[in-house]
Scaffold this active site. Structure first.
Site, PDB file in Angstrom:
ATOM      1  N   GLU A 296       0.829  -1.206   0.000  1.00 29.73           N
ATOM      2  CA  GLU A 296       0.000   0.000   0.000  1.00 29.73           C
ATOM      3  C   GLU A 296       0.868   1.263   0.000  1.00 29.73           C
ATOM      4  O   GLU A 296       0.470   2.307  -0.503  1.00 29.73           O
ATOM      5  CB  GLU A 296      -0.919  -0.029   1.230  1.00 29.73           C
ATOM      6  CG  GLU A 296      -2.135   0.868   1.098  1.00 29.73           C
ATOM      7  CD  GLU A 296      -3.164   0.633   2.189  1.00 29.73           C
ATOM      8  OE1 GLU A 296      -3.378  -0.521   2.604  1.00 29.73           O
ATOM      9  OE2 GLU A 296      -3.769   1.620   2.622  1.00 29.73           O
ATOM     10  N   HIS A 325       7.252 -27.152   0.230  1.00 30.25           N
ATOM     11  CA  HIS A 325       6.576 -28.243  -0.472  1.00 30.25           C
ATOM     12  C   HIS A 325       5.523 -27.718  -1.435  1.00 30.25           C
ATOM     13  O   HIS A 325       4.639 -28.454  -1.855  1.00 30.25           O
ATOM     14  CB  HIS A 325       5.969 -29.204   0.556  1.00 30.25           C
ATOM     15  CG  HIS A 325       7.018 -29.782   1.450  1.00 30.25           C
ATOM     16  ND1 HIS A 325       7.644 -30.975   1.183  1.00 30.25           N
ATOM     17  CD2 HIS A 325       7.606 -29.271   2.556  1.00 30.25           C
ATOM     18  CE1 HIS A 325       8.559 -31.193   2.126  1.00 30.25           C
ATOM     19  NE2 HIS A 325       8.554 -30.177   2.958  1.00 30.25           N
ATOM     20  N   LYS A 439     -12.920   2.612  -1.592  1.00 36.67           N
ATOM     21  CA  LYS A 439     -13.857   3.041  -0.537  1.00 36.67           C
ATOM     22  C   LYS A 439     -14.916   3.970  -1.139  1.00 36.67           C
ATOM     23  O   LYS A 439     -16.107   3.830  -0.890  1.00 36.67           O
ATOM     24  CB  LYS A 439     -13.109   3.786   0.579  1.00 36.67           C
ATOM     25  CG  LYS A 439     -12.240   2.900   1.472  1.00 36.67           C
ATOM     26  CD  LYS A 439     -11.675   3.712   2.652  1.00 36.67           C
ATOM     27  CE  LYS A 439     -10.779   2.863   3.542  1.00 36.67           C
ATOM     28  NZ  LYS A 439     -10.279   3.552   4.737  1.00 36.67           N
TER      29      LYS A 439
HETATM   30  O1  PA5 Z   1      -3.128   1.887   5.701  1.00 38.68           O
HETATM   31  C1  PA5 Z   1      -4.221   2.388   5.542  1.00 38.68           C
HETATM   32  O2  PA5 Z   1      -4.408   3.604   5.623  1.00 38.68           O
HETATM   33  C2  PA5 Z   1      -5.449   1.540   5.284  1.00 38.68           C
HETATM   34  O3  PA5 Z   1      -5.164   0.230   5.005  1.00 38.68           O
HETATM   35  C3  PA5 Z   1      -6.376   1.584   6.492  1.00 38.68           C
HETATM   36  O4  PA5 Z   1      -5.712   1.061   7.604  1.00 38.68           O
HETATM   37  C4  PA5 Z   1      -7.664   0.820   6.258  1.00 38.68           C
HETATM   38  O5  PA5 Z   1      -8.273   1.233   5.076  1.00 38.68           O
HETATM   39  C5  PA5 Z   1      -8.638   1.030   7.430  1.00 38.68           C
HETATM   40  O6  PA5 Z   1      -8.865   2.394   7.582  1.00 38.68           O
HETATM   41  P1  PA5 Z   1      -9.478   2.999   8.892  1.00 38.68           P
HETATM   42  O7  PA5 Z   1      -8.546   2.710  10.030  1.00 38.68           O
HETATM   43  O8  PA5 Z   1      -9.593   4.439   8.617  1.00 38.68           O
HETATM   44  O9  PA5 Z   1     -10.800   2.346   9.118  1.00 38.68           O
END
Ligand code: PA5
Length: 470
Positions: A296, A325, A439
């Site tokens: 990410e 394996h 989202k």
């Molecule tokens: O790293 C990130 O920003 C995302 O993966 C969030 O952790 C994830 O989308 C969850 O978001 P939130 O904590 O706002 O619910």
């Protein structure tokens, strides 16, 4: 405990030309990046000082937070049979990774006494109507503390779970329901913080400058860890110890920087897959956590100048020896497109001796009298060696033991390595427009106000043809 005996070690021999021949990375190549490295080193310091890398302060600025968490856990832990995290992505993967690393592998099945008196632990990190329903069949919700974790306070997956849980609790417990909910969220952004204030839930704050995947060392991870008996002070001490190491400008003494550089060079050469393969079940979820962090943060379409770059490595999670394996066949003989990172452990918590038996069966007798500890170590070394022999880039990060201090180091080292790789790639490692796009598309399709344009756009998407569905 002598901290230096507990220092994790990054062994990158098998990334180098010296061992891999022309498939390896040469010291000359690293030297050729001198200017880029100097620039990245400088950015790491400048951004930290300018408050643009707040995750780097977490090991050392949370005394009050730790105190508050410990007090809260002490006050409530005996009142509950179970503790459930409702969160997703960066709000769930860290808690799972630390729990699995430190606690008993059958934590929920062993007696409460063996759990140190702490409640059972679950993470509901998906919108799967089956799994959540079956969780409610497994726990008594009136004896469960639900930790709603969302930085943005509006993630549909988490908030839908919260809404379901809240209604169920209120139906069973009326006004007392609020005692079974604790939230972890941003101090001002999003809906969750105002809901907490209006409805009276206990809340812990995620510092504004720390994004989801960098938040394990905030209350996001510290509260669940403390609630299951993990020593959170040691976790932070491990991170702090690694922070000192990561301040070193000499890349040959800074494992996070070296990890970033080697992967940067590998990416430039088309190695677009990052495999993480722990040789310990306890570290399995560390690869899941790392997978999110690395993917990410570095998977970006444009660089800081707005040029199209499409950077990143696809994380692959494997487990030693299990995946010897299955996937290792591909690593050995498949495309030369990976960097494989082993996580090794010097000393496992337990020793298991293989009894001497079948002395007349040569294919089994050699195991007799040896230990599973030796077997897994030898298998790890054998895999490293075989990959080196076939010219495949691999590194090994070794933990002297799996404990809070070493896990704190691991988490922090990979976070710094990720930020550093972002600097080398000249991208923003801290945003996630791709995740936000998903989202937003969900909000639009549900008809949420403000997303009308997106809704229209999605409705006008190309119509799928039946003939291509067979
Ligand atoms: O790293 C990130 O920003 C995302 O993966 C969030 O952790 C994830 O989308 C969850 O978001 P939130 O904590 O706002 O619910």
């Amino acid at each position: 405990m002598d901290k230096n005996n507990m220092k994790i070690r990054l062994d990158f021999n098998n990334m180098l030309e010296e061992y891999l021949g022309d498939k390896g990375i040469s010291l000359k190549q690293i030297d050729g990046l001198k200017n880029k490295i100097e620039k990245a080193n400088k950015e790491m310091v400048t951004k930290r000082e300018a408050g643009k890398m707040d995750f780097r302060n977490l090991p050392n600025n949370q005394d009050d937070v730790v105190k508050e968490i410990k007090q809260y856990v002490n006050d409530v832990k005996d009142k509950f049979e179970a503790f459930v995290v409702l969160g997703i992505g960066g709000s769930a993967l860290g808690p799972m990774a630390v729990h699995q690393a430190i606690n008993h592998p059958y934590y929920n099945e062993v007696s409460r006494e063996k759990r140190g008196g702490f409640p059972k632990f679950y993470v509901a990190d998906n919108v799967d109507p089956e799994k959540l329903t079956y969780l409610f069949e497994t726990i008594d919700i009136t004896k469960t503390l639900f930790n709603v974790v969302s930085k943005s306070g509006q993630t549909s997956e988490t908030m839908s779970q919260f809404m379901i849980v809240k209604k169920m609790l209120e139906e069973k417990m009326g006004k007392d329901a609020k005692n079974n909910i604790v939230c972890t969220t941003d101090k001002e952004n999003g809906n969750l913080v105002s809901i907490c204030e209006e409805e009276g839930y206990k809340k812990f704050i995620i510092p504004s400058g720390v994004g989801g995947r960098f938040s394990e060392l905030t209350p996001v991870g510290l509260l669940p860890a403390c609630m299951t008996g993990v020593d959170i002070e040691e976790l932070l001490k491990g991170a702090s110890f690694m922070d000192e190491i990561c301040k070193n400008e000499n890349i040959f003494e800074n494992p996070a920087y070296m990890y970033g550089i080697l992967n940067y060079i590998a990416m430039e050469e088309g190695k677009n897959i990052s495999v993480m393969m722990p040789y310990a079940d306890s570290l399995k979820y560390i690869s899941d956590w790392y997978g999110q962090l690395w993917a990410e943060s570095l998977g970006k379409s444009v660089n800081n100048n707005g040029d199209k770059v499409n950077t990143g490595q696809t994380p692959v999670r494997a487990l030693g020896a299990t995946d010897q394996h299955s996937q290792v066949q591909l690593y050995m003989e498949g495309p030369d497109d990976k960097v494989i990172v082993f996580l090794g452990v010097d000393k496992y918590k337990e020793k298991l001796v293989i009894p001497k038996s079948y002395e007349n069966v040569p294919s089994l007798s050699f195991l007799g009298g040896e230990s599973q500890n030796k077997l897994i170590k030898v298998e790890q070394m054998a895999t490293e060696y075989a990959l080196m022999e076939s010219g495949k880039l691999n590194m090994t990060l070794t933990l002297p033991e799996v404990n809070e201090f070493t896990i704190g180091q691991v988490l922090y080292m990979f976070e710094v390595a990720t930020a550093y790789a972002g600097e080398l790639l000249e991208i923003n490692a801290f945003d996630q427009p791709g995740v936000e796009a998903g989202k937003n598309a969900t909000y639009a399709m549900f008809g949420r106000d403000g997303y009308e344009k997106k809704k229209k756009e999605i409705e006008n998407r190309p119509v799928k043809k039946e003939k291509y569905i067979i």
